[in-house]
Design an enzyme around this catalytic site. Structure first.
Site, short mmCIF file in Angstrom:
data_model
loop_
_atom_site.label_atom_id
_atom_site.label_comp_id
_atom_site.label_asym_id
_atom_site.label_seq_id
_atom_site.Cartn_x
_atom_site.Cartn_y
_atom_site.Cartn_z
N CYS A 1 0.80 -1.23 0.00
CA CYS A 1 0.00 0.00 0.00
C CYS A 1 0.84 1.29 0.00
CB CYS A 1 -1.00 -0.05 1.15
SG CYS A 1 -2.40 1.05 0.86
N HIS B 1 -3.45 -5.50 2.49
CA HIS B 1 -3.11 -5.68 3.90
C HIS B 1 -3.79 -6.98 4.33
CE1 HIS B 1 -1.94 -1.43 4.29
NE2 HIS B 1 -3.05 -1.10 3.65
#
Ligand code: GLN
Length: 240
Positions: A95, A192
């Site tokens: 990310c 994630h």
């Protein structure tokens, strides 16, 4: 266990480490051990001396503010990271760090956070956040499951390929169903979750590349992944 060490460098553990991304580090350490190698963990934070003698590099996501905080330091170590990447060092960045391994992240408030351009991607912050469980598919790794939460939408250039194609969720952006990016043994991803406990084939890929780079070959073990299979299946049944 032999005395062959595999060194894992955790990049920016202090500022870039959200939604359980540290689980990626823990999974790598444990699986390195299960495969019969000696794991060694090093942490790198802004201002530290960058250790170039490492075998796997892993880093997580962060708020826009965390990304601004590490930007100058990341640019300073960019040439070292690029050299390691070009030499085939396996890396996994999630990310916020994935975005900054790219060329830049222009946040939704208009700030441009410059990246190191190791991955040929560009990211633009949008007003809508992309949040929820995500499933993608990759030919090499099969279904990849995780959780995404980002305002940035990422577009791939010609020098990278995507990690997977989105089946549920958004991924890189809301337009082209791509997720993540790959360059040599570097993987960037929005997932994630954390990613590696539920997708151990990616962990094993990173470990295998590291062992081959360092020792000429990988002599791993096979072991019971039933618990992670159950976690994958449970995650895949969750609604977006
Ligand atoms: N701050 C970035 C964004 O919102 C990255 C977020 C994250 O790492 N989860 O796009």
């Amino acid at each position: 266990m032999n005395d062959k060490t595999i060194k894992v460098l955790h990049l920016y553990a202090r500022d870039m480490n959200i939604y359980g991304d540290r689980g990626n580090v823990l999974t790598l350490l444990r699986r390195i051990q299960w495969h019969g190698y000696m794991p060694q963990l090093l942490e790198y934070n802004p201002g530290d001396k960058f250790p170039t003698d490492v075998d796997i590099i892993v880093g997580g996501g962060g708020q826009d503010s965390g990304q601004s905080k590490i930007q100058d330091d990341l640019i300073a170590i960019g040439p070292d990271l690029r050299k390691l990447a070009d030499d085939g060092t396996p890396m996994l960045v999630i990310c916020g760090l994935y975005q900054l391994f790219g060329k830049f992240f222009k946040t939704s408030s208009g700030e441009v956070i410059t990246g190191i351009g190791l991955l040929d991607v560009e990211t633009f912050g949008k007003s809508e956040r992309l949040i929820g469980n995500i499933i993608t598919h990759s030919e090499q790794f099969g279904d990849i499951v995780g959780y995404e939460n980002h305002s940035g939408q990422t577009y791939l250039g010609h020098q990278v390929e995507s990690l997977g194609r989105v089946r549920l969720g958004a991924g890189n952006n809301v337009e082209d169903v791509s997720e993540g990016a790959r360059y040599k043994n570097v993987i960037g991803s929005y997932l994630h979750g954390s990613l590696l406990p539920k997708n151990p084939s990616i962990a094993d890929y990173l470990i295998q590349q590291a062992a081959v780079n360092k020792y000429g070959r990988f002599e791993g073990n096979t072991f019971d992944d039933r618990i992670s299979d159950l976690a994958r299946k449970a995650a895949m049944k969750r609604p977006r």
